[in-house]
Design a protein around this motif. Sequence first.
Motif, PDB file in Angstrom:
ATOM      1  N   ARG A   1       0.870  -1.175   0.000  1.00  0.00           N
ATOM      2  CA  ARG A   1       0.000   0.000   0.000  1.00  0.00           C
ATOM      3  C   ARG A   1       0.904   1.220   0.000  1.00  0.00           C
ATOM      4  NH1 ARG A   1      -5.122   1.569   2.021  1.00  0.00           N
ATOM      5  NH2 ARG A   1      -5.656  -0.563   2.482  1.00  0.00           N
ATOM      6  N   MET A   2       0.685   2.089  -0.969  1.00  0.00           N
ATOM      7  CA  MET A   2       1.567   3.236  -1.100  1.00  0.00           C
ATOM      8  C   MET A   2       0.993   4.428  -0.361  1.00  0.00           C
ATOM      9  SD  MET A   2       3.105   2.939  -4.915  1.00  0.00           S
ATOM     10  CE  MET A   2       4.288   4.181  -4.479  1.00  0.00           C
ATOM     11  N   ASP A   3       1.124   4.381   0.929  1.00  0.00           N
ATOM     12  CA  ASP A   3       0.685   5.495   1.758  1.00  0.00           C
ATOM     13  C   ASP A   3       1.898   6.266   2.252  1.00  0.00           C
ATOM     14  OD1 ASP A   3      -1.959   4.998   1.498  1.00  0.00           O
ATOM     15  OD2 ASP A   3      -2.129   3.814   3.334  1.00  0.00           O
TER      16      ASP A   3
ATOM     17  N   GLY B   1     -13.189  -4.451  11.717  1.00  0.00           N
ATOM     18  CA  GLY B   1     -12.889  -3.383  10.773  1.00  0.00           C
ATOM     19  C   GLY B   1     -13.192  -3.805   9.350  1.00  0.00           C
ATOM     20  N   ARG B   2     -13.564  -2.826   8.557  1.00  0.00           N
ATOM     21  CA  ARG B   2     -13.853  -3.091   7.153  1.00  0.00           C
ATOM     22  C   ARG B   2     -12.628  -2.772   6.305  1.00  0.00           C
ATOM     23  NH1 ARG B   2     -19.100   0.164   5.718  1.00  0.00           N
ATOM     24  NH2 ARG B   2     -18.440   1.514   7.409  1.00  0.00           N
ATOM     25  N   ASP B   3     -12.577  -3.404   5.147  1.00  0.00           N
ATOM     26  CA  ASP B   3     -11.454  -3.136   4.240  1.00  0.00           C
ATOM     27  C   ASP B   3     -11.417  -1.659   3.883  1.00  0.00           C
ATOM     28  OD1 ASP B   3     -10.662  -5.722   4.249  1.00  0.00           O
ATOM     29  OD2 ASP B   3     -11.798  -6.276   2.464  1.00  0.00           O
ATOM     30  N   MET B   4     -10.228  -1.138   3.911  1.00  0.00           N
ATOM     31  CA  MET B   4     -10.083   0.292   3.658  1.00  0.00           C
ATOM     32  C   MET B   4      -9.629   0.505   2.216  1.00  0.00           C
ATOM     33  SD  MET B   4      -8.061   3.121   5.877  1.00  0.00           S
ATOM     34  CE  MET B   4      -6.525   2.234   5.800  1.00  0.00           C
ATOM     35  N   PRO B   5     -10.467   1.103   1.405  1.00  0.00           N
ATOM     36  CA  PRO B   5     -10.039   1.381   0.036  1.00  0.00           C
ATOM     37  C   PRO B   5      -9.015   2.498   0.012  1.00  0.00           C
ATOM     38  CG  PRO B   5     -12.205   2.305   0.428  1.00  0.00           C
ATOM     39  CD  PRO B   5     -11.835   1.564   1.660  1.00  0.00           C
TER      40      PRO B   5
ATOM     41  N   ARG C   1     -12.215  11.448   1.877  1.00  0.00           N
ATOM     42  CA  ARG C   1     -12.277  10.648   3.099  1.00  0.00           C
ATOM     43  C   ARG C   1     -11.130  11.055   4.019  1.00  0.00           C
ATOM     44  NH1 ARG C   1     -12.207   5.466   1.355  1.00  0.00           N
ATOM     45  NH2 ARG C   1     -14.421   5.209   1.711  1.00  0.00           N
TER      46      ARG C   1
ATOM     47  N   VAL D   1     -13.028   8.110   9.161  1.00  0.00           N
ATOM     48  CA  VAL D   1     -12.864   6.739   9.638  1.00  0.00           C
ATOM     49  C   VAL D   1     -11.649   6.668  10.562  1.00  0.00           C
ATOM     50  CG1 VAL D   1     -13.900   5.770   7.562  1.00  0.00           C
ATOM     51  CG2 VAL D   1     -11.431   6.031   7.673  1.00  0.00           C
TER      52      VAL D   1
ATOM     53  N   VAL E   1      -8.567   4.286  11.653  1.00  0.00           N
ATOM     54  CA  VAL E   1      -7.772   3.204  11.083  1.00  0.00           C
ATOM     55  C   VAL E   1      -7.476   2.185  12.176  1.00  0.00           C
ATOM     56  CG1 VAL E   1      -5.607   2.606   9.944  1.00  0.00           C
ATOM     57  CG2 VAL E   1      -6.780   4.724   9.355  1.00  0.00           C
TER      58      VAL E   1
ATOM     59  N   THR F   1       4.004   0.080   2.138  1.00  0.00           N
ATOM     60  CA  THR F   1       3.836  -0.422   3.490  1.00  0.00           C
ATOM     61  C   THR F   1       2.982  -1.675   3.416  1.00  0.00           C
ATOM     62  OG1 THR F   1       1.907   0.990   3.803  1.00  0.00           O
ATOM     63  CG2 THR F   1       4.013   1.856   4.540  1.00  0.00           C
TER      64      THR F   1
ATOM     65  N   ASP G   1      -7.468  -1.766   8.303  1.00  0.00           N
ATOM     66  CA  ASP G   1      -8.913  -1.722   8.126  1.00  0.00           C
ATOM     67  C   ASP G   1      -9.403  -0.376   8.648  1.00  0.00           C
ATOM     68  OD1 ASP G   1      -8.951  -4.204   7.035  1.00  0.00           O
ATOM     69  OD2 ASP G   1      -9.455  -5.240   8.891  1.00  0.00           O
ATOM     70  N   MET G   2     -10.696  -0.196   8.579  1.00  0.00           N
ATOM     71  CA  MET G   2     -11.240   1.075   9.058  1.00  0.00           C
ATOM     72  C   MET G   2     -12.546   0.840   9.795  1.00  0.00           C
ATOM     73  SD  MET G   2     -12.811   2.803   5.635  1.00  0.00           S
ATOM     74  CE  MET G   2     -14.245   2.092   4.816  1.00  0.00           C
ATOM     75  N   ILE G   3     -12.792   1.712  10.748  1.00  0.00           N
ATOM     76  CA  ILE G   3     -14.067   1.757  11.462  1.00  0.00           C
ATOM     77  C   ILE G   3     -14.617   3.167  11.275  1.00  0.00           C
ATOM     78  CG2 ILE G   3     -15.138   1.756  13.738  1.00  0.00           C
ATOM     79  CD1 ILE G   3     -13.294  -0.420  14.589  1.00  0.00           C
ATOM     80  N   PRO G   4     -15.823   3.285  10.721  1.00  0.00           N
ATOM     81  CA  PRO G   4     -16.347   4.641  10.492  1.00  0.00           C
ATOM     82  C   PRO G   4     -16.546   5.377  11.812  1.00  0.00           C
ATOM     83  CG  PRO G   4     -18.014   2.983  10.022  1.00  0.00           C
ATOM     84  CD  PRO G   4     -16.743   2.248  10.257  1.00  0.00           C
ATOM     85  N   ALA G   5     -16.086   6.596  11.843  1.00  0.00           N
ATOM     86  CA  ALA G   5     -16.267   7.435  13.027  1.00  0.00           C
ATOM     87  C   ALA G   5     -17.429   8.392  12.852  1.00  0.00           C
ATOM     88  CB  ALA G   5     -14.983   8.217  13.318  1.00  0.00           C
TER      89      ALA G   5
END
Lengths: 135, 137
Positions: free
Chosen positions: A34-36, A51-55, A96, A126, A128, B34, B39-43
């Motif tokens: 992942r290129m962050d 947690g849901r997959d983060m696009p 986002r 969101v 992380v 990386t 993952d994410m949790i909506p806030a």
Amino acid sequence: MKLNRPARNPHSETIIALIDVVFFLLVFFMLIGRMDATAPFDVRPATADTGRDMPSGGITLAVSATGDLALDGKAIPRDALSPALSALLADDPDLRLRINAHRTAELRNVLPLVAQGEALGFRDVVLVVTPETDG
Amino acid sequence: MMINRPARPRALISLVPMIDVMLILLVFFMVTSTYLNLDMIPAVKPSEGAPIGRPQAPAGTLMIRLGADGIPVLRGTALDAETLQATLSAAVAEEPLTQVVVLPSGAAQTQALITVMDRAALAGVTRLRVLRLEAAP
């Protein structure tokens, strides 16, 4: 009697195999990586199973254990955060905001950022997390 | 009379520069990427338009206080994560629209809040709010 050594194959055939290996490695790292932009401090997000997959896409606001901030990899003081977020939001209203807080960061340094983003007009904020316990 | 054109020698494209480019790309992606699974949790959910405190439904509300030590307290009783999940599961089984409100201490760690939100999600809670207390002006 002198035996003639058979002519070697052209070396391009072995190079093709090398190209295949390198190409597979390239695709592999492109897919799993992942290129962050990484924050200039250590950030280990909290662990969670739901947690849901983060696009990809969006901006990342990193919060260190001591409350320092970094916006897309660059350290930023809290005073300058609102103007920077507003400028980014003006370019893309559906942006986002990903808050990547260190797992030991105090909530007094994290929850106001959610409220700040919400007040600025971010509709998608969101937190992380990671499913890996040793992450 | 037909004149045969002499056969051209087969042109060979050197593959070495291609390997060089791919190796550079490979090293670039290996170094700059990386590999942590995130993952994410909506806030902030789009449905959270109504202000907190307005009665939305006759469903019950459970308030979880999150102390500075990170231990959730429900109805005056400190609970561990498993007990909290079981309690929330029982509440959701009795009333599916049960609203869970989390009131965290500012000194609590992020992991503590995420754990409470995680356990609530595992228990089937669909209406979860996190209160944010603001200092008086």
